[in-house]
Design a protein around this motif. Structure first.
Motif, PDB file in Angstrom:
ATOM      1  N   SER A  26      33.924  49.493  32.016  1.00  0.00           N
ATOM      2  CA  SER A  26      34.670  50.635  32.616  1.00  0.00           C
ATOM      3  C   SER A  26      36.195  50.208  32.842  1.00  0.00           C
ATOM      4  O   SER A  26      37.040  50.991  33.083  1.00  0.00           O
ATOM      5  N   GLN A  27      36.096  48.812  32.810  1.00  0.00           N
ATOM      6  CA  GLN A  27      37.704  48.342  33.408  1.00  0.00           C
ATOM      7  C   GLN A  27      38.230  47.532  32.250  1.00  0.00           C
ATOM      8  O   GLN A  27      37.502  46.963  31.556  1.00  0.00           O
ATOM      9  N   SER A  28      39.584  47.449  32.017  1.00  0.00           N
ATOM     10  CA  SER A  28      40.093  46.524  31.017  1.00  0.00           C
ATOM     11  C   SER A  28      39.874  45.191  31.813  1.00  0.00           C
ATOM     12  O   SER A  28      39.788  44.945  33.086  1.00  0.00           O
ATOM     13  N   PRO A  29      39.844  44.023  30.845  1.00  0.00           N
ATOM     14  CA  PRO A  29      39.925  42.681  31.216  1.00  0.00           C
ATOM     15  C   PRO A  29      40.890  42.197  32.055  1.00  0.00           C
ATOM     16  O   PRO A  29      40.627  41.711  33.382  1.00  0.00           O
ATOM     17  N   GLU A  30      41.971  42.941  32.110  1.00  0.00           N
ATOM     18  CA  GLU A  30      42.989  42.689  32.871  1.00  0.00           C
ATOM     19  C   GLU A  30      43.129  43.214  34.207  1.00  0.00           C
ATOM     20  O   GLU A  30      43.246  42.500  35.197  1.00  0.00           O
ATOM     21  N   LYS A  63      40.219  43.755  35.655  1.00  0.00           N
ATOM     22  CA  LYS A  63      39.037  43.101  36.384  1.00  0.00           C
ATOM     23  C   LYS A  63      39.665  41.626  36.904  1.00  0.00           C
ATOM     24  O   LYS A  63      39.407  41.256  38.003  1.00  0.00           O
ATOM     25  N   PHE A  64      40.343  41.073  36.243  1.00  0.00           N
ATOM     26  CA  PHE A  64      40.985  39.819  36.541  1.00  0.00           C
ATOM     27  C   PHE A  64      42.090  40.064  38.031  1.00  0.00           C
ATOM     28  O   PHE A  64      41.853  39.283  38.860  1.00  0.00           O
ATOM     29  N   ARG A  65      42.638  41.036  37.867  1.00  0.00           N
ATOM     30  CA  ARG A  65      43.600  41.320  38.921  1.00  0.00           C
ATOM     31  C   ARG A  65      42.795  41.595  40.232  1.00  0.00           C
ATOM     32  O   ARG A  65      43.306  41.178  41.425  1.00  0.00           O
ATOM     33  N   GLU A  66      41.696  42.330  40.125  1.00  0.00           N
ATOM     34  CA  GLU A  66      40.849  42.446  41.045  1.00  0.00           C
ATOM     35  C   GLU A  66      40.242  41.425  41.668  1.00  0.00           C
ATOM     36  O   GLU A  66      40.409  40.981  42.833  1.00  0.00           O
ATOM     37  N   TYR A  67      39.884  40.392  40.650  1.00  0.00           N
ATOM     38  CA  TYR A  67      39.416  39.085  41.190  1.00  0.00           C
ATOM     39  C   TYR A  67      40.445  38.089  41.764  1.00  0.00           C
ATOM     40  O   TYR A  67      39.919  37.726  42.992  1.00  0.00           O
ATOM     41  N   LEU A  68      41.496  38.146  41.320  1.00  0.00           N
ATOM     42  CA  LEU A  68      42.387  37.447  41.861  1.00  0.00           C
ATOM     43  C   LEU A  68      42.754  37.967  43.431  1.00  0.00           C
ATOM     44  O   LEU A  68      43.228  37.307  44.495  1.00  0.00           O
ATOM     45  N   ALA A  69      42.745  39.173  43.538  1.00  0.00           N
ATOM     46  CA  ALA A  69      43.282  39.984  44.942  1.00  0.00           C
ATOM     47  C   ALA A  69      42.308  39.643  46.000  1.00  0.00           C
ATOM     48  O   ALA A  69      42.251  39.744  47.253  1.00  0.00           O
ATOM     49  N   SER A  70      40.902  39.423  45.366  1.00  0.00           N
ATOM     50  CA  SER A  70      39.700  39.312  46.331  1.00  0.00           C
ATOM     51  C   SER A  70      39.484  37.941  46.903  1.00  0.00           C
ATOM     52  O   SER A  70      38.504  37.572  47.507  1.00  0.00           O
ATOM     53  N   ARG A  82      48.393  35.653  42.781  1.00  0.00           N
ATOM     54  CA  ARG A  82      49.350  36.500  42.371  1.00  0.00           C
ATOM     55  C   ARG A  82      48.817  36.194  40.737  1.00  0.00           C
ATOM     56  O   ARG A  82      48.468  35.200  40.194  1.00  0.00           O
ATOM     57  N   TYR A  83      49.360  37.516  40.182  1.00  0.00           N
ATOM     58  CA  TYR A  83      48.821  37.704  38.867  1.00  0.00           C
ATOM     59  C   TYR A  83      50.219  37.287  37.929  1.00  0.00           C
ATOM     60  O   TYR A  83      51.155  37.907  37.948  1.00  0.00           O
ATOM     61  N   THR A  84      50.188  36.084  37.161  1.00  0.00           N
ATOM     62  CA  THR A  84      51.380  35.597  36.712  1.00  0.00           C
ATOM     63  C   THR A  84      51.656  36.016  35.183  1.00  0.00           C
ATOM     64  O   THR A  84      50.680  36.223  34.599  1.00  0.00           O
ATOM     65  N   GLY A  85      52.738  36.003  34.558  1.00  0.00           N
ATOM     66  CA  GLY A  85      53.203  36.277  33.233  1.00  0.00           C
ATOM     67  C   GLY A  85      52.491  35.270  32.508  1.00  0.00           C
ATOM     68  O   GLY A  85      51.991  35.891  31.516  1.00  0.00           O
ATOM     69  N   GLN A  86      52.294  33.960  32.717  1.00  0.00           N
ATOM     70  CA  GLN A  86      51.570  33.210  31.838  1.00  0.00           C
ATOM     71  C   GLN A  86      49.915  33.678  31.701  1.00  0.00           C
ATOM     72  O   GLN A  86      49.406  33.627  30.736  1.00  0.00           O
ATOM     73  N   GLY A 113      34.100  36.259  35.723  1.00  0.00           N
ATOM     74  CA  GLY A 113      33.043  36.671  34.955  1.00  0.00           C
ATOM     75  C   GLY A 113      33.733  37.320  33.735  1.00  0.00           C
ATOM     76  O   GLY A 113      32.985  38.170  32.960  1.00  0.00           O
ATOM     77  N   LEU A 114      34.643  36.987  33.252  1.00  0.00           N
ATOM     78  CA  LEU A 114      35.336  37.342  32.101  1.00  0.00           C
ATOM     79  C   LEU A 114      34.998  36.545  30.859  1.00  0.00           C
ATOM     80  O   LEU A 114      34.894  37.006  29.867  1.00  0.00           O
ATOM     81  N   LEU A 115      34.962  35.343  31.095  1.00  0.00           N
ATOM     82  CA  LEU A 115      34.717  34.297  29.971  1.00  0.00           C
ATOM     83  C   LEU A 115      33.597  33.487  30.263  1.00  0.00           C
ATOM     84  O   LEU A 115      33.074  33.422  31.528  1.00  0.00           O
TER      85      LEU A 115
END
Ligand SMILES: [Zn+2]
Ligand SMILES: [Zn+2]
Length: 161
Positions: free
Chosen positions: A8-12, A14-21, A27-31, A78-80
């Motif tokens: 349902s979600q893009s990996p990106e 999902k990851f942003r949600e993880y970082l925020a939680s 912060r979600y960085t450029g790298q 849970g992405l990798l």
């Protein structure tokens, strides 16, 4: 490679949600974004050094420390998932990719993915017997692939001549 699973979600996101939680939101960085896009562009079994090299070759900059830290977070999110193959630690997509097992060739490092419902059935039985709640499993068969086997037989034949 196996057919992808609909998510349902893009990996990106999902990851942003993880970082925020996180207890202390990060912060979600450029790298991290470059890394995530690079990793999810293609299903692969890779180790950290391989990833850093390939990103560099594609003109993307990522520090070694960031790469290792981000890989750990991607696993936690849970992405990798992590795979121990030979002496090294490998990573592959877990999110959006079906559950599968691996055959690992110790000669050439080839990884063959397969699915087999009989293995899932056996694991289900064993877990039921132990009242065990399964959240995942890793199943890796070590050995020699068909090509390496063929090369070995050929060499043996040549040695006999
Ligand atoms: Zn091989
Ligand atoms: Zn795999």
């Amino acid at each position: 490679m196996l057919p992808a699973v609909e998510v349902s979600q893009s990996p990106e996101s999902k990851f942003r949600e993880y970082l925020a939680s996180r207890p202390k939101p990060q912060r979600y960085t450029g790298q991290q974004r470059d890394m995530l896009r690079f990793i999810f562009a293609q299903h692969n079994h890779f180790d950290a050094e391989q990833l850093i090299d390939e990103m560099k070759r594609s003109g993307l900059r990522v520090s070694r420390a960031t790469a290792y830290r981000t890989l750990a977070k991607l696993v936690d999110a849970g992405l990798l998932r992590r795979l121990e193959m030979g002496p090294r630690m490998f990573y592959e997509h877990d999110y959006g990719y079906p559950a599968h097992e691996h055959l690992y060739c110790g000669q050439c490092g080839k990884v063959i993915e397969f699915q087999n419902p009989a293995i899932d059935a056996v694991l289900g039985d064993v877990c039921r017997q132990h009242n065990f709640q399964i959240s995942g499993h890793t199943f890796l068969v070590r050995g020699t692939c068909a090509e390496c086997n063929r090369a070995r037989v050929m060499k043996r034949r040549l040695d006999l001549v």
